[in-house]
Design an enzyme around this catalytic site. Structure first.
Site, PDB file in Angstrom:
ATOM      1  CD  GLU A 150      19.979 -12.016  -0.814  1.00  0.00           C
ATOM      2  OE1 GLU A 150      19.206 -12.490   0.038  1.00  0.00           O
ATOM      3  OE2 GLU A 150      19.667 -11.048  -1.533  1.00  0.00           O
ATOM      4  NE  ARG A 195       4.740   1.768   0.163  1.00  0.00           N
ATOM      5  CZ  ARG A 195       5.319   1.883   1.340  1.00  0.00           C
ATOM      6  NH1 ARG A 195       6.552   2.335   1.409  1.00  0.00           N
ATOM      7  NH2 ARG A 195       4.688   1.542   2.440  1.00  0.00           N
ATOM      8  CD  GLU A 204      13.369 -11.634  -3.940  1.00  0.00           C
ATOM      9  OE1 GLU A 204      12.472 -11.240  -3.196  1.00  0.00           O
ATOM     10  OE2 GLU A 204      14.560 -11.324  -3.768  1.00  0.00           O
ATOM     11  CE  LYS A 232      17.299 -10.681  -4.363  1.00  0.00           C
ATOM     12  NZ  LYS A 232      17.563 -10.463  -2.977  1.00  0.00           N
ATOM     13  CB  CYS A 268      -0.940   0.088   1.192  1.00  0.00           C
ATOM     14  SG  CYS A 268      -2.167  -1.179   1.273  1.00  0.00           S
ATOM     15  CE  LYS A 297      13.055  -2.300  -1.817  1.00  0.00           C
ATOM     16  NZ  LYS A 297      14.020  -3.370  -2.123  1.00  0.00           N
ATOM     17  CG  HIS A 322      22.466 -35.669   6.575  1.00  0.00           C
ATOM     18  ND1 HIS A 322      22.881 -36.809   7.226  1.00  0.00           N
ATOM     19  CD2 HIS A 322      23.565 -34.889   6.454  1.00  0.00           C
ATOM     20  CE1 HIS A 322      24.169 -36.709   7.512  1.00  0.00           C
ATOM     21  NE2 HIS A 322      24.611 -35.546   7.048  1.00  0.00           N
ATOM     22  CG  ASN A 329      -0.760   2.723   3.311  1.00  0.00           C
ATOM     23  OD1 ASN A 329      -1.637   2.693   2.456  1.00  0.00           O
ATOM     24  ND2 ASN A 329       0.426   3.264   3.124  1.00  0.00           N
ATOM     25  N   GLY A 330      -2.395  -0.263   6.282  1.00  0.00           N
ATOM     26  CA  GLY A 330      -2.372  -0.969   7.566  1.00  0.00           C
ATOM     27  C   GLY A 330      -3.628  -1.806   7.738  1.00  0.00           C
ATOM     28  CD1 TRP A 363       0.407  -5.997  -2.309  1.00  0.00           C
ATOM     29  CD2 TRP A 363      -0.164  -6.633  -0.237  1.00  0.00           C
ATOM     30  NE1 TRP A 363       0.935  -7.237  -2.084  1.00  0.00           N
ATOM     31  CE2 TRP A 363       0.601  -7.651  -0.828  1.00  0.00           C
ATOM     32  CE3 TRP A 363      -0.635  -6.817   1.065  1.00  0.00           C
ATOM     33  CZ2 TRP A 363       0.924  -8.829  -0.167  1.00  0.00           C
ATOM     34  CZ3 TRP A 363      -0.317  -7.989   1.729  1.00  0.00           C
ATOM     35  CH2 TRP A 363       0.456  -8.980   1.114  1.00  0.00           C
TER      36      TRP A 363
HETATM   37  C1  F6R Z   1      14.237  -9.905  -0.868  1.00  0.00           C
HETATM   38  C2  F6R Z   1      13.923  -8.786  -0.003  1.00  0.00           C
HETATM   39  C3  F6R Z   1      13.259  -9.081   1.296  1.00  0.00           C
HETATM   40  C4  F6R Z   1      13.689  -8.068   2.368  1.00  0.00           C
HETATM   41  C5  F6R Z   1      12.855  -8.279   3.641  1.00  0.00           C
HETATM   42  C6  F6R Z   1      13.273  -7.342   4.741  1.00  0.00           C
HETATM   43  O1  F6R Z   1      14.870  -9.496  -2.044  1.00  0.00           O
HETATM   44  O2  F6R Z   1      14.153  -7.656  -0.326  1.00  0.00           O
HETATM   45  O3  F6R Z   1      13.484 -10.384   1.712  1.00  0.00           O
HETATM   46  O4  F6R Z   1      15.041  -8.240   2.631  1.00  0.00           O
HETATM   47  O5  F6R Z   1      11.497  -8.083   3.353  1.00  0.00           O
HETATM   48  O6  F6R Z   1      13.099  -6.020   4.352  1.00  0.00           O
HETATM   49  P1  F6R Z   1      13.844  -4.845   5.097  1.00  0.00           P
HETATM   50  O7  F6R Z   1      15.308  -5.012   4.833  1.00  0.00           O
HETATM   51  O8  F6R Z   1      13.299  -3.600   4.472  1.00  0.00           O
HETATM   52  O9  F6R Z   1      13.518  -4.975   6.544  1.00  0.00           O
END
Ligand code: F6R
Length: 606
Positions: A479, A27, A486, A483, A2, A601, A502, A99-100, A73
């Site tokens: 990580e 976002r 997602e 990537k 949102c 985001k 295992h 938002n929320g 959202w």
């Molecule tokens: C993945 C990604 C998320 C953020 C997570 C934490 O690419 O960006 O996994 O790392 O949502 O977000 P922040 O760092 O903003 O607390």
């Protein structure tokens, strides 16, 4: 998750709202809408992309000097035109964006229905419009105070009244909202990039604060309607950082910004071969006496934390507990005197991370936060904030955010190790030099982009992958795997190589693709044995290896060599080809890499 934009002033309100909402697209959202106040409030809203909203606004009169806008959202009620914000009171004199989540909305709704209010949407937000209407006494701030005393949950709110053509009100609790200060115009938004081209001066609202926004002044109140004096934050982000600048996607641009961001992050802390954290409230004596460190974060920030745990334990010999924020909150954590906590968050607004921070502070433990967004809630509530200076990160999948978190963790680790005398002055200085080289080594990896693109062409249509490594390489695999999954929607599992046998090795069959990270000398022979095990079962292996490692050809289909640097900093180098590989695989699969499905985001709900 949102987004809100609000505007009052002399310029084209509709244009400012639409532009701001577009900047908030990253976002994550499924519908959008705006309301503009002329002689009456006109609302235009629709399901789908902002382009749909833009089209729809052409068919409506939307002129006026006050407006509010929203990207939704969906949480309560499916994404459709009716559930989109803004929401009206029944007589259409009040419009609200939110938002929320209003947790007690059912109870409030029932009461309002008894009073004769008619609900047309399935949202929790609509209760705010009717509740505000029911309390409205001509004073916008006083009415909002009354409403907020009834409401439970989280909110960033923006409310307009037909009767007041010169003001609107805003408030927040557990959901971000900033106020942008202009000349004869003022703005509100969920996030800085939405209004960065309009102003660099901001007020950051705290929880339970109310803003009264007029074109030539902004007043902040507490819940008892007392005026609060606020500090103005100047944000020095360059506007170009929030634009694509010729790149097809923000993600690719942000991958390529990494050398510069890391340089900026490191140079801000290094002076005369030493590392300084300004306004650091943890003394050297406290560093010497640290008992345990708790690192808490979510997602990629948690992956960065895992690298932090690895190197801090190895170099400083301090025990580090690493926790996922949403788990930490509910596990009755053991926190002792002389422990410290490191909170990591790019956005500084992640709800679970923020809740974990508050819990830690309640227990009297000092918090160092590693945050990118200046003035964000986590930054403001921490005892010490270390800004990563990556600039606005727009792509949902983090790249430069993660890389600068690593850089900050390296510096914390080295400083602690030096203060605690785990390393000598000479070694400390060598490490600092090495840190300063990370930038140029990443540049070298970025130069083999075409090679990585070719590899992506070979593997883009797989449906499953393993990404494996040992020790620090396992942290990188996690990580890398996130990537890939997602943004390309390929199912990928990160595994500690030695753990495969295992159970999960049962999934390896002829043609299964395994990406392997090899950067750690001491465990190389063991890591190679693990690769032989999967090769023997038919896996196709792609290796990301440190320059100088030999005899890997017979094991792998493809190899990407990366430059050598001190082993504890290898995560910064090894993640780059995996970011590029994920990006190009996702592009080949036709995915919207900047806005992957179902993701947002800034995750401001728990
Ligand atoms: C993945 C990604 C998320 C953020 C997570 C934490 O690419 O960006 O996994 O790392 O949502 O977000 P922040 O760092 O903003 O607390």
């Amino acid at each position: 998750m949102c987004g809100i934009v609000g505007y009052i002033g002399k310029n084209d309100t509709k244009n400012i709202l639409l532009k701001g909402l577009k900047k908030l697209e990253y976002r994550g959202y499924d519908s959008s809408g705006i309301a503009i106040l002329d002689d009456k409030i006109n609302i235009c809203k629709t399901k789908g992309k902002i382009a749909n909203l833009e089209e729809k606004t052409k068919q409506q009169r939307l002129i006026g000097s006050i407006g509010i806008g929203h990207t939704r959202w969906a949480t309560h009620g499916e994404p459709n035109d009716i559930n989109s914000h803004p929401h009206f009171s029944n007589d259409k004199t009040i419009a609200v964006v939110h938002n929320g989540i209003i947790e007690n909305y059912l109870e409030l709704k029932e009461n309002l229905q008894k009073q004769g209010y008619n609900f047309i949407s399935n949202t929790d937000t609509e209760v705010i419009a009717h509740l505000y209407h029911s309390y409205y006494n001509g004073d916008m701030v006083e009415t909002l105070c009354k409403v907020l005393k009834e409401v439970k949950g989280s909110y960033a709110l923006c409310i307009m009244c037909e009767q007041h053509k010169d003001k609107f009100v805003v408030a927040r609790k557990d959901s971000p909202l900033i106020i942008g200060l202009g000349e004869d115009e003022n703005f509100v938004a969920s996030d800085i990039p939405a209004i960065l081209e309009n102003t660099k001066k901001y007020y950051f609202l705290n929880d339970m604060e109310i803003g009264l926004i007029k074109k030539d002044n902004v007043t902040i109140f507490d819940m008892e309607k007392n005026i609060i004096q606020k500090e103005i934050f100047n944000v020095d982000w360059d506007i170009s950082l929030a634009e694509k600048n010729g790149y097809d996607y923000f993600m690719l641009k942000e991958i390529f910004e990494q050398p510069l961001c890391i340089k900026k992050c490191i140079n801000a802390k290094i002076l005369n071969d030493d590392i300084f954290f300004e306004n650091f409230s943890i003394t050297n004596e406290q560093i010497e006496n640290i008992n345990n460190i708790h690192i808490i974060a979510c997602g990629s920030a948690w992956h960065a934390g895992m690298v932090g745990k690895h190197i801090i334990e190895k170099t400083c010999r301090i025990c580090v507990n690493l926790d996922i924020a949403s788990e930490f909150r509910y596990k009755n954590p053991i926190l002792n005197k002389n422990d410290i906590c490191i909170i990591i968050s790019q956005s500084g607004e992640t709800a679970d991370t923020l809740a974990a921070l508050r819990l830690v502070k309640e227990k009297g433990i000092k918090v160092i936060s590693i945050v990118n967004v200046v003035g964000s809630t986590i930054a403001r509530e921490s005892d010490n904030v270390l800004y990563t200076l990556a600039g606005p990160e727009i792509a949902v999948a983090t790249t430069k955010g993660y890389s600068t978190q690593l850089a900050m963790l390296y510096m914390l680790c080295l400083k602690f190790a030096y203060v605690r005398k785990n390393i000598t002055t000479n070694v400390f200085k060598q490490y600092i030099k090495s840190l300063q080289n990370i930038e140029s080594y990443i540049n070298k990896v970025l130069m083999v982009e075409d090679n990585i693109k070719n590899i992506a062409e070979k593997y883009y249509n797989i449906e499953n992958a393993f990404i494996i490594g040992r020790g620090l390489d396992y942290c990188i695999s996690l990580e890398a795997s996130l990537k890939l999954k997602e943004i390309s929607y390929i199912h990928s599992e990160a595994y500690a190589s030695g753990e495969l046998k295992h159970g999960s090795i049962a999934l390896i069959e002829e043609g299964t693709v395994v990406f392997a990270i090899l950067t750690q000398d001491d465990i190389l022979p063991k890591a190679i044995s693990n690769l032989k095990e999967v090769k023997a079962r038919g896996a196709k292996i792609v290796i990301i290896a440190k320059e100088g490692y030999k005899n890997l050809d017979e094991l792998s289909e493809d190899i990407i060599f990366i430059p050598k640097i001190d082993e504890q900093f290898m995560a910064s180098i090894a993640i780059i080809p995996m970011q590029l590989l994920s990006y190009y695989i996702a592009i080949k699969r036709g995915c919207d890499v900047d806005m992957p499905r179902n993701l947002a985001k800034s995750v401001t709900v728990e």
